[in-house]
Design a protein around this motif. Structure first.
Motif, PDB file in Angstrom:
ATOM      1  N   VAL A  73       0.917  -1.121   0.105  1.00 14.84           N
ATOM      2  CA  VAL A  73       0.187   0.076   0.526  1.00 14.84           C
ATOM      3  C   VAL A  73       1.392   1.345   0.147  1.00 14.84           C
ATOM      4  N   ASP A  74       0.931   2.444  -1.394  1.00 14.12           N
ATOM      5  CA  ASP A  74       1.290   3.339  -0.740  1.00 14.12           C
ATOM      6  C   ASP A  74       0.531   4.271  -0.243  1.00 14.12           C
ATOM      7  N   ASN A  75       1.321   4.826   0.664  1.00  8.99           N
ATOM      8  CA  ASN A  75       0.996   6.170   2.093  1.00  8.99           C
ATOM      9  C   ASN A  75       0.860   7.338   1.480  1.00  8.99           C
ATOM     10  N   TRP A  76       0.300   8.175   0.405  1.00 10.24           N
ATOM     11  CA  TRP A  76       0.420   9.441   0.274  1.00 10.24           C
ATOM     12  C   TRP A  76      -0.312  10.121   1.342  1.00 10.24           C
ATOM     13  N   LEU A  77       0.431  11.792   1.375  1.00  5.51           N
ATOM     14  CA  LEU A  77       0.279  12.603   2.061  1.00  5.51           C
ATOM     15  C   LEU A  77      -0.372  13.568   1.575  1.00  5.51           C
ATOM     16  N   PHE A  78      -1.321  14.549   1.309  1.00  7.25           N
ATOM     17  CA  PHE A  78      -1.975  15.576   1.237  1.00  7.25           C
ATOM     18  C   PHE A  78      -2.107  16.633   2.238  1.00  7.25           C
ATOM     19  N   ALA A  79      -1.658  18.413   1.619  1.00  3.90           N
ATOM     20  CA  ALA A  79      -2.025  18.895   2.385  1.00  3.90           C
ATOM     21  C   ALA A  79      -2.500  19.386   2.065  1.00  3.90           C
ATOM     22  N   THR A  80      -3.433  20.010   2.540  1.00 10.22           N
ATOM     23  CA  THR A  80      -4.788  20.575   1.980  1.00 10.22           C
ATOM     24  C   THR A  80      -4.653  22.258   2.116  1.00 10.22           C
ATOM     25  N   ARG A  81      -3.869  22.806   3.227  1.00 11.93           N
ATOM     26  CA  ARG A  81      -3.541  24.081   3.082  1.00 11.93           C
ATOM     27  C   ARG A  81      -5.265  25.795   2.089  1.00 11.93           C
ATOM     28  N   ALA A 125      -3.460   4.894  -0.609  1.00 16.11           N
ATOM     29  CA  ALA A 125      -4.653   5.077   0.618  1.00 16.11           C
ATOM     30  C   ALA A 125      -3.667   6.687   0.817  1.00 16.11           C
ATOM     31  N   ILE A 126      -5.098   7.377   0.804  1.00 16.13           N
ATOM     32  CA  ILE A 126      -4.148   8.948   0.755  1.00 16.13           C
ATOM     33  C   ILE A 126      -4.728  10.080   1.720  1.00 16.13           C
ATOM     34  N   THR A 127      -4.459  10.694   2.182  1.00 19.14           N
ATOM     35  CA  THR A 127      -4.358  10.942   3.948  1.00 19.14           C
ATOM     36  C   THR A 127      -4.649  12.517   3.959  1.00 19.14           C
ATOM     37  N   LEU A 128      -5.211  13.274   3.691  1.00 18.60           N
ATOM     38  CA  LEU A 128      -6.134  15.351   3.812  1.00 18.60           C
ATOM     39  C   LEU A 128      -5.284  15.568   5.178  1.00 18.60           C
ATOM     40  N   TYR A 129      -4.973  16.390   5.566  1.00 21.42           N
ATOM     41  CA  TYR A 129      -4.158  16.646   6.611  1.00 21.42           C
ATOM     42  C   TYR A 129      -4.639  18.414   6.327  1.00 21.42           C
ATOM     43  N   SER A 130      -4.998  19.346   7.300  1.00 24.08           N
ATOM     44  CA  SER A 130      -4.227  20.822   7.628  1.00 24.08           C
ATOM     45  C   SER A 130      -3.039  21.382   7.652  1.00 24.08           C
ATOM     46  N   PRO A 131      -2.425  22.013   8.997  1.00 20.22           N
ATOM     47  CA  PRO A 131      -1.475  22.761   9.387  1.00 20.22           C
ATOM     48  C   PRO A 131      -1.697  22.159  11.008  1.00 20.22           C
ATOM     49  N   GLU A 132      -2.694  22.596  11.280  1.00 20.52           N
ATOM     50  CA  GLU A 132      -3.211  22.154  13.081  1.00 20.52           C
ATOM     51  C   GLU A 132      -3.413  20.860  12.849  1.00 20.52           C
ATOM     52  N   GLU A 133      -3.310  19.863  12.359  1.00 24.34           N
ATOM     53  CA  GLU A 133      -3.183  18.210  12.131  1.00 24.34           C
ATOM     54  C   GLU A 133      -2.122  17.714  12.561  1.00 24.34           C
ATOM     55  N   GLU A 134      -0.842  18.474  12.418  1.00 22.15           N
ATOM     56  CA  GLU A 134       0.421  18.364  12.254  1.00 22.15           C
ATOM     57  C   GLU A 134       0.648  17.396  12.988  1.00 22.15           C
ATOM     58  N   SER A 135       1.018  17.567  14.900  1.00 26.45           N
ATOM     59  CA  SER A 135       0.747  16.038  15.785  1.00 26.45           C
ATOM     60  C   SER A 135      -0.030  15.129  15.532  1.00 26.45           C
ATOM     61  N   GLU A 192       2.044  11.384  14.923  1.00 27.38           N
ATOM     62  CA  GLU A 192       1.290  10.595  16.011  1.00 27.38           C
ATOM     63  C   GLU A 192       1.226   9.365  14.957  1.00 27.38           C
ATOM     64  N   ILE A 193       0.448   8.991  13.877  1.00 23.12           N
ATOM     65  CA  ILE A 193       0.202   8.418  13.346  1.00 23.12           C
ATOM     66  C   ILE A 193       1.618   7.411  12.983  1.00 23.12           C
ATOM     67  N   GLU A 194       2.279   8.248  12.744  1.00 21.43           N
ATOM     68  CA  GLU A 194       4.248   8.194  11.691  1.00 21.43           C
ATOM     69  C   GLU A 194       5.408   7.272  13.281  1.00 21.43           C
ATOM     70  N   SER A 195       4.379   8.494  14.402  1.00 21.08           N
ATOM     71  CA  SER A 195       5.129   6.848  15.529  1.00 21.08           C
ATOM     72  C   SER A 195       4.850   5.412  15.507  1.00 21.08           C
ATOM     73  N   LEU A 196       3.920   5.025  14.194  1.00 29.22           N
ATOM     74  CA  LEU A 196       3.551   3.882  14.628  1.00 29.22           C
ATOM     75  C   LEU A 196       4.178   2.946  13.903  1.00 29.22           C
ATOM     76  N   GLY A 197       5.438   3.700  12.635  1.00 26.78           N
ATOM     77  CA  GLY A 197       5.947   3.270  12.241  1.00 26.78           C
ATOM     78  C   GLY A 197       6.020   3.114  10.249  1.00 26.78           C
TER      79      GLY A 197
END
Length: 448
Positions: free
Chosen positions: A220-228, A345-355, A359-364
């Motif tokens: 599974v390719d995990n892609w991260l998209f900043a919504t900005r 798998a694509i995950t959208l995130y905004s600047p306030e969701e950095e933490s 947290e997800i990255e800490s799972l490896g």
């Protein structure tokens, strides 16, 4: 030498049934759980969804059923209607393939006809009960379902049962069963709040923990998209239509968000199905059947679908919102990349969701940053590049940082030299303080 199903003390009919449905080698969870349950031991099994755990308890417990009993011998609880129906279907398939159709099995879930179930129970009690805790407890309380002779209890997805507030119902069900009950608890995780229940009902249980080799399927390719600040619904529409996925699942955290996003995507011309707990059971079953028949290419859902529904052929998962519980992220992404197929798998995130992302990255889990440019998905930059660059510089006191900012704003001639001199003075002052502290420490040690 690899373990085979033939090495277990299963009935001959079940062995034949396994061959008919194409089961050749047991999974790691089955290798550990089947002998444990056949030995009559209670078990606490920590294993991920998709590990083969359902057959890990079905095979040994079905093997140990005894003929001639008038009342249920095996009760299996699941926290959602979909999970219960899925377990019921797997058990039915196994019994039919094994020619063991004389065993009576009933599915009891909310949303079905309770009065009809009560009437049927008054005429005949099933050998095997599969259902949701609420409905099973209702039927026990109505004096319709007899559980005082039950020999085996399976609590599937115990952590989800706890999260959804059904553990009290399971407790009430177990309290009506015999003291010599054999109990097996299956869960992706074992939360602390589950411990009192386990101590209450399980006798010297065998603990079996099967951590997945990788948290996320490597296919599974995990892609991260900043919504900005972009319109997320518009972004979802573009992501869904760029690659033409075979089947796409979009996850949101609430029923209202699922409704709103579904309406928006429909208005944009997409044929979209939605699945969440607010739909009537009959409607949910109908939609699921249509999805399985590939009548829909796009599905918007809450986490109910991530934990309770196994939809084949999902090639794309999009997290419209990051789940509140990181464990749900694993279950969402786990819907794709199955059966040896690739997935995205694509995950959208905004600047306030950095933490939350950290947290997800800490799972490896490793994300690949991506962006949308001219309706094309392109590589983006690491969101932590500024942090990394700053971390390499020596930290200054807040006063120094303020001075730097003031001087940069003023932009007067010679401001760079002023800042350098101020920083040099600051460092010299720190060195003097450090030297004095060292001298004091030396004097104290001499006095001792």
């Amino acid at each position: 030498m690899s373990t085979t199903f033939e090495s277990f003390q299963l009935t001959e009919s079940l062995q034949q049934g396994l061959k008919k449905i194409g089961f050749r080698e047991p999974t790691p969870v089955q290798i550990q759980v089947i002998p444990t349950l056949l030995a009559g031991r209670d078990a606490i099994v920590e294993s991920q969804t998709g590990s083969g755990k359902t057959h890990a308890f079905l095979l040994p417990l079905l093997s140990m059923l005894e003929k001639g009993h008038e009342f249920p011998q095996l009760v299996i609880t699941a926290p959602s209607r979909e999970l219960a129906a899925q377990t019921h279907e797997l058990a039915k398939q196994l019994l039919e393939a094994s020619g063991e159709e004389e065993w009576q099995m009933s599915l009891f879930v909310g949303g079905s006809d309770k009065e009809r179930q009560i009437e049927k129970l008054h005429h005949q009690q099933p050998d095997i009960v599969v259902g949701t805790p609420g409905r099973i407890l209702d039927l026990i309380s109505s004096a319709a379902l007899r559980v005082d002779h039950v020999r085996f209890l399976v609590i599937d997805e115990a952590d989800m049962t706890l999260d959804m507030g059904f553990l009290k119902d399971v407790d009430a069900i177990a309290s009506k069963m015999p003291a010599n009950l054999q109990t097996a608890v299956f869960s992706a995780t074992i939360p602390d709040k589950l411990q009192p229940f386990l101590r209450k009902y399980l006798q010297q249980p065998q603990q079996i923990i099967l951590a997945p080799k990788t948290v996320i399927n490597p296919d599974v390719d995990n892609w991260l998209f900043a919504t900005r600040g972009k319109d997320k619904a518009d972004l979802i529409y573009k992501l869904l239509t760029i690659g033409q996925p075979y089947l796409a699942l979009v996850f949101a955290n609430t029923k209202q968000t699922v409704d709103d996003l579904t309406d928006k995507l429909k208005a944009d011309g997409l044929k979209v199905a939605k699945i969440h707990g607010g739909l009537e059971p009959r409607e949910r079953r109908r939609v699921m059947k249509q999805v399985e028949n590939l009548e829909y290419q796009y599905v918007v859902a809450t986490d109910l679908a991530a934990r309770g529904i196994d939809i084949p052929g999902v090639s794309l998962v999009i997290n419209y919102e990051i789940p509140k519980d990181t464990e749900y992220f694993i279950h969402r992404v786990g819907r794709t990349g199955r059966n040896g197929l690739d997935g995205t798998a694509i995950t959208l995130y905004s600047p306030e969701e950095e933490s939350r992302v950290s947290e997800i990255e800490s799972l490896g889990i490793k994300f690949t940053p991506k962006a949308l440019q001219k309706d094309q998905i392109v590589d983006s930059y690491d969101r932590r590049r500024r942090t990394s660059r700053t971390a390499t510089k020596e930290k200054l006191d807040p006063k120094m940082i303020g001075l730097v900012r003031k001087e940069q704003i003023k932009r007067k001639p010679g401001y760079r030299n002023k800042i350098k001199k101020a920083i040099t003075r600051d460092r010299q002052q720190k060195r003097k303080i450090d030297a004095r502290q060292e001298q004091r420490a030396v004097r104290k040690s001499h006095k001792r």
